[in-house]
Design a protein around this motif. Sequence first.
Motif, PDB file in Angstrom:
ATOM      1  N   MET A  35       0.904  -1.216   0.260  1.00  0.00           N
ATOM      2  CA  MET A  35      -0.068   0.064   0.008  1.00  0.00           C
ATOM      3  C   MET A  35       0.759   1.170  -0.075  1.00  0.00           C
ATOM      4  O   MET A  35       0.562   2.317  -0.688  1.00  0.00           O
ATOM      5  CB  MET A  35      -0.988  -0.040   1.265  1.00  0.00           C
ATOM      6  CG  MET A  35      -1.804  -1.235   1.263  1.00  0.00           C
ATOM      7  SD  MET A  35      -2.973  -1.279   2.671  1.00  0.00           S
ATOM      8  CE  MET A  35      -4.211   0.185   2.330  1.00  0.00           C
ATOM      9  N   GLU A  40      -0.079   4.991  -0.747  1.00  0.00           N
ATOM     10  CA  GLU A  40      -0.938   5.203   0.470  1.00  0.00           C
ATOM     11  C   GLU A  40      -0.114   5.815   1.528  1.00  0.00           C
ATOM     12  O   GLU A  40       1.003   5.362   1.811  1.00  0.00           O
ATOM     13  CB  GLU A  40      -1.688   3.888   1.067  1.00  0.00           C
ATOM     14  CG  GLU A  40      -2.732   3.553  -0.151  1.00  0.00           C
ATOM     15  CD  GLU A  40      -3.704   4.563  -0.209  1.00  0.00           C
ATOM     16  OE1 GLU A  40      -4.645   4.295   0.742  1.00  0.00           O
ATOM     17  OE2 GLU A  40      -4.088   4.920  -1.225  1.00  0.00           O
ATOM     18  N   LYS A  41      -1.086   6.505   2.299  1.00  0.00           N
ATOM     19  CA  LYS A  41      -0.293   7.366   3.563  1.00  0.00           C
ATOM     20  C   LYS A  41      -1.067   6.583   4.943  1.00  0.00           C
ATOM     21  O   LYS A  41      -1.908   6.982   5.320  1.00  0.00           O
ATOM     22  CB  LYS A  41      -0.513   8.485   3.995  1.00  0.00           C
ATOM     23  CG  LYS A  41      -0.020   9.391   2.461  1.00  0.00           C
ATOM     24  CD  LYS A  41       1.473   9.281   2.208  1.00  0.00           C
ATOM     25  CE  LYS A  41       1.777  10.392   1.168  1.00  0.00           C
ATOM     26  NZ  LYS A  41       3.368  10.325   1.147  1.00  0.00           N
ATOM     27  N   ILE A  42      -0.185   5.447   5.183  1.00  0.00           N
ATOM     28  CA  ILE A  42      -0.895   4.723   6.388  1.00  0.00           C
ATOM     29  C   ILE A  42       0.194   4.569   7.671  1.00  0.00           C
ATOM     30  O   ILE A  42       1.443   4.488   7.400  1.00  0.00           O
ATOM     31  CB  ILE A  42      -1.166   3.214   6.072  1.00  0.00           C
ATOM     32  CG1 ILE A  42      -0.274   2.543   5.300  1.00  0.00           C
ATOM     33  CG2 ILE A  42      -2.377   3.486   5.233  1.00  0.00           C
ATOM     34  CD1 ILE A  42      -0.366   1.119   4.802  1.00  0.00           C
ATOM     35  N   LEU A 146      -6.649  -1.167  -4.457  1.00  0.00           N
ATOM     36  CA  LEU A 146      -6.066   0.099  -4.852  1.00  0.00           C
ATOM     37  C   LEU A 146      -6.001  -0.147  -6.452  1.00  0.00           C
ATOM     38  O   LEU A 146      -5.431   0.929  -7.032  1.00  0.00           O
ATOM     39  CB  LEU A 146      -4.676   0.353  -4.465  1.00  0.00           C
ATOM     40  CG  LEU A 146      -4.711   0.441  -2.689  1.00  0.00           C
ATOM     41  CD1 LEU A 146      -3.362   0.410  -2.281  1.00  0.00           C
ATOM     42  CD2 LEU A 146      -5.355   1.761  -2.234  1.00  0.00           C
TER      43      LEU A 146
END
Length: 387
Positions: A35, A40-42, A146
């Motif tokens: 991700m 993605e910023k997780i 995604l």
Amino acid sequence: MQEEQNKQLNPKAGQLRRGYTTGTCAAAAAKAAAMLALGEKIKNIQVDTPKGIPLTLMLQDIQVGQKKASCAIQKDSGDDPDITHGILVYGEVELLDQPGPILIDGGTGVGRVTLPGLACDLGQAAINPVPRKMIGQMVSQAFDELGYEGGAKVTISIPKGEELARRTYNPRLGIEGGLSVLGTSGIVEPMSEQALIDTIKVEMDVQKALGAEYLVITPGNYGEKFLKEHFLQGEVYSVKCSNFIGDSLDYAEGCGFKGILFVGHIGKLVKVAGGIMNTHSKYADARMEILSAHAARLGAEAELIEGMMNAVTTDSAYELLEAYSPELKDRVLQALMDKIEFHLKSRTHQQMEIGAVMFSNKHGYLGKTSQVDAILEKIESSLAENK
């Protein structure tokens, strides 16, 4: 988040705290890295364990590059005395330009298989089948969510793995360079020895109170399954003794049971042939030494003995014996059963009827001791009376 996770893992207050396996860490880290590589910023990631317990785990050491990302999950073994507790398990995902499969390999600190007979193929990273499948599923899930349809390379690393592996049986098993990525359920069940022994005693007390005179004892579920498939047709209750064969015998004798039928895999029972009554590998192994000594006593040549001594699993040693001489194999198995009977009877001071059945998941029935048939008759008679 941590409090909620603890509730998921340990819903009952006061119980020993469960944890999660290196396989779960690897799958979570790989999914998160996938991700992150896709932008993605997780800071945490949810992973579904084979046991059906979903976990939300915090990411550490996040690194994002061009079409590549990595992060780590810290292993939590709960209350299990595990040397891997607290280690960081890394997942790195590199997005490939062309469509293709998800390639999974081991990096720094993940062992590599150098001998046959293990769950992983020769030369393969020691990422066992269930964790490997779990890693692939979690990365695929991230890609599906995604909309990514390309290929990827996943690398699992454990920076402290090579150092810690020296304190395990990996080098003896032919796994070099690091730890194995393990876990069939994804969850670490705490293995307090005293708690397990106390549970065994409680189960015996219950059976005694129900009027049982003979006990079926197995190290685990496979023994009970084998017994039902090959010897007993009715429903039979077995006490699971794990590695604590000696403790189970002691308590059964003290309870006044008339007899015990042990049903176990060769990997456990061959140790009993050497008088080993706690079969956990951290106390003693000697499987190949015991097998090889019996083969040597019965006339095996040096080349066979050396091959057996170097075998990784008891199944591999059995196959060497079978290929060398089926007749010698039968004699070795009978010698093992005789020694198993001797040690079981000695532990119970000749006060009980004792029988043992030995099997292999791969090769099936391997042998039984002299009193097995008589004990089976009494167990079957008891089952018939209680119908």
